[in-house]
Design an enzyme around this catalytic site. Structure first.
Site, PDB file in Angstrom:
ATOM      1  N   LYS A   1     -17.054 -15.888   5.042  1.00  0.00           N
ATOM      2  CA  LYS A   1     -17.974 -17.046   5.086  1.00  0.00           C
ATOM      3  C   LYS A   1     -19.116 -16.791   6.067  1.00  0.00           C
ATOM      4  O   LYS A   1     -20.279 -17.012   5.760  1.00  0.00           O
ATOM      5  CB  LYS A   1     -17.228 -18.326   5.530  1.00  0.00           C
ATOM      6  CG  LYS A   1     -16.087 -18.735   4.638  1.00  0.00           C
ATOM      7  CD  LYS A   1     -15.431 -20.010   5.115  1.00  0.00           C
ATOM      8  CE  LYS A   1     -14.760 -19.891   6.479  1.00  0.00           C
ATOM      9  NZ  LYS A   1     -13.634 -18.930   6.510  1.00  0.00           N
TER      10      LYS A   1
ATOM     11  N   ARG B   1     -10.977 -10.926  18.301  1.00  0.00           N
ATOM     12  CA  ARG B   1     -10.823 -12.326  18.743  1.00  0.00           C
ATOM     13  C   ARG B   1      -9.358 -12.646  19.008  1.00  0.00           C
ATOM     14  O   ARG B   1      -8.483 -12.152  18.289  1.00  0.00           O
ATOM     15  CB  ARG B   1     -11.346 -13.256  17.643  1.00  0.00           C
ATOM     16  CG  ARG B   1     -12.813 -13.579  17.779  1.00  0.00           C
ATOM     17  CD  ARG B   1     -13.387 -14.232  16.544  1.00  0.00           C
ATOM     18  NE  ARG B   1     -12.596 -15.327  15.998  1.00  0.00           N
ATOM     19  CZ  ARG B   1     -12.988 -16.055  14.943  1.00  0.00           C
ATOM     20  NH1 ARG B   1     -14.136 -15.814  14.348  1.00  0.00           N
ATOM     21  NH2 ARG B   1     -12.232 -17.026  14.482  1.00  0.00           N
TER      22      ARG B   1
ATOM     23  N   ARG C   1     -11.722  -7.102  12.144  1.00  0.00           N
ATOM     24  CA  ARG C   1     -12.941  -7.797  12.572  1.00  0.00           C
ATOM     25  C   ARG C   1     -13.159  -7.582  14.069  1.00  0.00           C
ATOM     26  O   ARG C   1     -12.238  -7.663  14.866  1.00  0.00           O
ATOM     27  CB  ARG C   1     -12.818  -9.303  12.282  1.00  0.00           C
ATOM     28  CG  ARG C   1     -13.982 -10.093  12.867  1.00  0.00           C
ATOM     29  CD  ARG C   1     -14.182 -11.436  12.209  1.00  0.00           C
ATOM     30  NE  ARG C   1     -13.073 -12.362  12.373  1.00  0.00           N
ATOM     31  CZ  ARG C   1     -13.036 -13.563  11.810  1.00  0.00           C
ATOM     32  NH1 ARG C   1     -14.028 -13.980  11.050  1.00  0.00           N
ATOM     33  NH2 ARG C   1     -11.994 -14.344  11.999  1.00  0.00           N
TER      34      ARG C   1
ATOM     35  N   ARG D   1     -13.265 -28.592   7.241  1.00  0.00           N
ATOM     36  CA  ARG D   1     -11.996 -27.886   7.058  1.00  0.00           C
ATOM     37  C   ARG D   1     -10.882 -28.855   6.693  1.00  0.00           C
ATOM     38  O   ARG D   1      -9.748 -28.429   6.505  1.00  0.00           O
ATOM     39  CB  ARG D   1     -11.620 -27.159   8.353  1.00  0.00           C
ATOM     40  CG  ARG D   1     -12.003 -25.682   8.357  1.00  0.00           C
ATOM     41  CD  ARG D   1     -11.540 -25.094   9.668  1.00  0.00           C
ATOM     42  NE  ARG D   1     -11.361 -23.678   9.650  1.00  0.00           N
ATOM     43  CZ  ARG D   1     -12.207 -22.804  10.184  1.00  0.00           C
ATOM     44  NH1 ARG D   1     -13.338 -23.210  10.706  1.00  0.00           N
ATOM     45  NH2 ARG D   1     -11.921 -21.529  10.186  1.00  0.00           N
TER      46      ARG D   1
ATOM     47  N   ARG E   1      -2.937 -19.331  10.722  1.00  0.00           N
ATOM     48  CA  ARG E   1      -4.219 -19.887  10.264  1.00  0.00           C
ATOM     49  C   ARG E   1      -4.282 -19.951   8.745  1.00  0.00           C
ATOM     50  O   ARG E   1      -4.856 -20.879   8.181  1.00  0.00           O
ATOM     51  CB  ARG E   1      -5.390 -19.050  10.814  1.00  0.00           C
ATOM     52  CG  ARG E   1      -5.542 -19.205  12.325  1.00  0.00           C
ATOM     53  CD  ARG E   1      -6.532 -18.228  12.887  1.00  0.00           C
ATOM     54  NE  ARG E   1      -7.900 -18.548  12.485  1.00  0.00           N
ATOM     55  CZ  ARG E   1      -8.908 -17.694  12.579  1.00  0.00           C
ATOM     56  NH1 ARG E   1      -8.705 -16.473  13.024  1.00  0.00           N
ATOM     57  NH2 ARG E   1     -10.106 -18.063  12.217  1.00  0.00           N
TER      58      ARG E   1
HETATM   59  P1  ADP Z   1     -14.974 -15.755   7.976  1.00  0.00           P
HETATM   60  O1  ADP Z   1     -16.281 -16.228   8.540  1.00  0.00           O
HETATM   61  O2  ADP Z   1     -14.708 -16.282   6.591  1.00  0.00           O
HETATM   62  O3  ADP Z   1     -13.817 -15.951   8.901  1.00  0.00           O
HETATM   63  P2  ADP Z   1     -16.130 -13.095   8.354  1.00  0.00           P
HETATM   64  O4  ADP Z   1     -17.467 -13.233   7.685  1.00  0.00           O
HETATM   65  O5  ADP Z   1     -16.108 -13.039   9.840  1.00  0.00           O
HETATM   66  O6  ADP Z   1     -15.092 -14.181   7.776  1.00  0.00           O
HETATM   67  O7  ADP Z   1     -15.459 -11.771   7.751  1.00  0.00           O
HETATM   68  C1  ADP Z   1     -14.169 -11.350   8.204  1.00  0.00           C
HETATM   69  C2  ADP Z   1     -14.165  -9.828   8.380  1.00  0.00           C
HETATM   70  O8  ADP Z   1     -14.250  -9.197   7.104  1.00  0.00           O
HETATM   71  C3  ADP Z   1     -15.343  -9.311   9.213  1.00  0.00           C
HETATM   72  O9  ADP Z   1     -14.884  -8.229   9.989  1.00  0.00           O
HETATM   73  C4  ADP Z   1     -16.358  -8.870   8.157  1.00  0.00           C
HETATM   74  O10 ADP Z   1     -17.194  -7.813   8.631  1.00  0.00           O
HETATM   75  C5  ADP Z   1     -15.461  -8.411   7.012  1.00  0.00           C
HETATM   76  N1  ADP Z   1     -16.021  -8.696   5.686  1.00  0.00           N
HETATM   77  C6  ADP Z   1     -16.759  -9.767   5.293  1.00  0.00           C
HETATM   78  N2  ADP Z   1     -17.087  -9.684   3.991  1.00  0.00           N
HETATM   79  C7  ADP Z   1     -16.514  -8.544   3.528  1.00  0.00           C
HETATM   80  C8  ADP Z   1     -16.460  -7.884   2.242  1.00  0.00           C
HETATM   81  N3  ADP Z   1     -17.065  -8.417   1.162  1.00  0.00           N
HETATM   82  N4  ADP Z   1     -15.767  -6.720   2.162  1.00  0.00           N
HETATM   83  C9  ADP Z   1     -15.143  -6.200   3.241  1.00  0.00           C
HETATM   84  N5  ADP Z   1     -15.148  -6.754   4.465  1.00  0.00           N
HETATM   85  C10 ADP Z   1     -15.823  -7.908   4.618  1.00  0.00           C
HETATM   86  P1  AMP Z   2     -13.834 -19.845  12.671  1.00  0.00           P
HETATM   87  O1  AMP Z   2     -14.748 -19.168  13.615  1.00  0.00           O
HETATM   88  O2  AMP Z   2     -14.562 -20.642  11.610  1.00  0.00           O
HETATM   89  O3  AMP Z   2     -12.799 -18.914  12.082  1.00  0.00           O
HETATM   90  O4  AMP Z   2     -13.032 -20.931  13.530  1.00  0.00           O
HETATM   91  C1  AMP Z   2     -12.179 -20.538  14.590  1.00  0.00           C
HETATM   92  C2  AMP Z   2     -11.274 -21.697  14.974  1.00  0.00           C
HETATM   93  O5  AMP Z   2     -12.076 -22.802  15.458  1.00  0.00           O
HETATM   94  C3  AMP Z   2     -10.429 -22.297  13.858  1.00  0.00           C
HETATM   95  O6  AMP Z   2      -9.230 -21.568  13.623  1.00  0.00           O
HETATM   96  C4  AMP Z   2     -10.166 -23.700  14.410  1.00  0.00           C
HETATM   97  O7  AMP Z   2      -9.175 -23.681  15.433  1.00  0.00           O
HETATM   98  C5  AMP Z   2     -11.503 -24.040  15.080  1.00  0.00           C
HETATM   99  N1  AMP Z   2     -12.408 -24.709  14.125  1.00  0.00           N
HETATM  100  C6  AMP Z   2     -13.603 -24.240  13.654  1.00  0.00           C
HETATM  101  N2  AMP Z   2     -14.148 -25.103  12.793  1.00  0.00           N
HETATM  102  C7  AMP Z   2     -13.294 -26.146  12.697  1.00  0.00           C
HETATM  103  C8  AMP Z   2     -13.262 -27.355  11.943  1.00  0.00           C
HETATM  104  N3  AMP Z   2     -14.247 -27.667  11.074  1.00  0.00           N
HETATM  105  N4  AMP Z   2     -12.208 -28.186  12.106  1.00  0.00           N
HETATM  106  C9  AMP Z   2     -11.221 -27.899  12.957  1.00  0.00           C
HETATM  107  N5  AMP Z   2     -11.156 -26.775  13.676  1.00  0.00           N
HETATM  108  C10 AMP Z   2     -12.178 -25.899  13.558  1.00  0.00           C
END
Ligand code: ADP
Ligand code: AMP
Length: 223
Positions: free
Chosen positions: A22, A169, A136, A97, A180
């Site tokens: 995302k 992280r 990541r 969420r 999660r």
């Molecule tokens: P989210 O925001 O949904 O938690 P991220 O955008 O941070 O996910 O992506 C999670 C991990 O996967 C990151 O390390 C990112 O670089 C990698 N990633 C994102 N999109 C792809 C893809 N299409 N193919 C492979 N790895 C990806």
């Molecule tokens: P993210 O960076 O989107 O993966 O979010 C990291 C963490 O932040 C999540 O696992 C939740 O603990 C908290 N968080 C982020 N966005 C929300 C939301 N909209 N509602 C509740 N918790 C959130």
């Protein structure tokens, strides 16, 4: 009519499991369509690093892989989207969420005669999520994200954008990721049906290369 009324409005929600991509896609959308990328996770992490009260409260939940309570989350999001830079739209990453969060956003927008335009579900099966999240790496300073295999920084563990160190992280360790994912299926996945009923749900395959995922999104949003 003012000039502003001619500008394209785009309010986009990114849906998908944690690690689905995302944030990666939201950043590209924000750049292409010149709208702000708003990540509630980034807002919480910034508060944690600044040691604010909100950050300390949010950390208790985040470290356990739980959602931060709706009352806290909704307030920061509504304050953020009320800012001037959001007047032509925004891309929300990680919000809503829960169904109550989605309802609060809809209510706030309806009161302004407005609505969400697209909910884009980045679809990635659970099996791929653990690999994604364990690889990541996030910049402690600017929040940029990388992947050790799929999107590696030029120098190992150094941010291309600002030169700071990269870290895994706290909530990306496998035990927390499993938690999660369960929370996602229980509380967030129902949003797919919620937005489908509103006829604004669009799904993209998130398992392909990130550029191809973005291509599919641009095909939906328009060039
Ligand atoms: P989210 O925001 O949904 O938690 P991220 O955008 O941070 O996910 O992506 C999670 C991990 O996967 C990151 O390390 C990112 O670089 C990698 N990633 C994102 N999109 C792809 C893809 N299409 N193919 C492979 N790895 C990806
Ligand atoms: P993210 O960076 O989107 O993966 O979010 C990291 C963490 O932040 C999540 O696992 C939740 O603990 C908290 N968080 C982020 N966005 C929300 C939301 N909209 N509602 C509740 N918790 C959130």
């Amino acid at each position: 009519m003012t000039d502003e009324s001619w500008e394209i409005q785009m309010k986009i929600i990114m849906l998908g499991a944690p690690g689905a991509g995302k944030g990666t896609q939201a950043k590209m959308i924000a750049e292409k369509y010149s709208i702000p990328h708003i990540s509630t996770g980034d807002i919480f992490r910034a508060n944690i690093s600044q040691g604010t009260e909100l950050g300390m409260e949010a950390k208790k939940f985040m470290d356990q892989g739980l959602l931060v309570p709706d009352e806290l989350t909704v307030k920061i999001l509504l304050d953020r989207v009320a800012k001037e830079d959001c007047k032509n739209g925004y891309v929300l990453d990680g919000f809503p969420r829960t169904i109550p969060q989605a309802e609060v956003l809809d209510k706030a927008l309806t009161e302004l005669g407005d609505k969400v335009d697209y909910a884009i579900n980045v679809d990635v099966p659970d099996e791929s999520i653990i690999t994604r999240m364990s690889g990541r790496r996030a910049c402690v300073k600017c929040g940029a994200t990388y992947h050790v295999k799929y999107n590696a920084p030029k120098a190992e563990d150094v941010c291309d954008a600002c030169g700071e160190g990269l870290v895994l992280r706290d909530d990306d360790h496998p035990e927390t990721v499993t938690k999660r994912l369960n929370v996602y299926h229980d509380q967030t996945q129902p949003l797919i049906e919620y937005y489908s009923k509103k006829d604004i749900l669009k799904a993209v395959d998130g398992t392909v290369d990130m550029k191809d995922v973005f291509g599919a999104i641009v095909a939906i949003l328009g060039e």
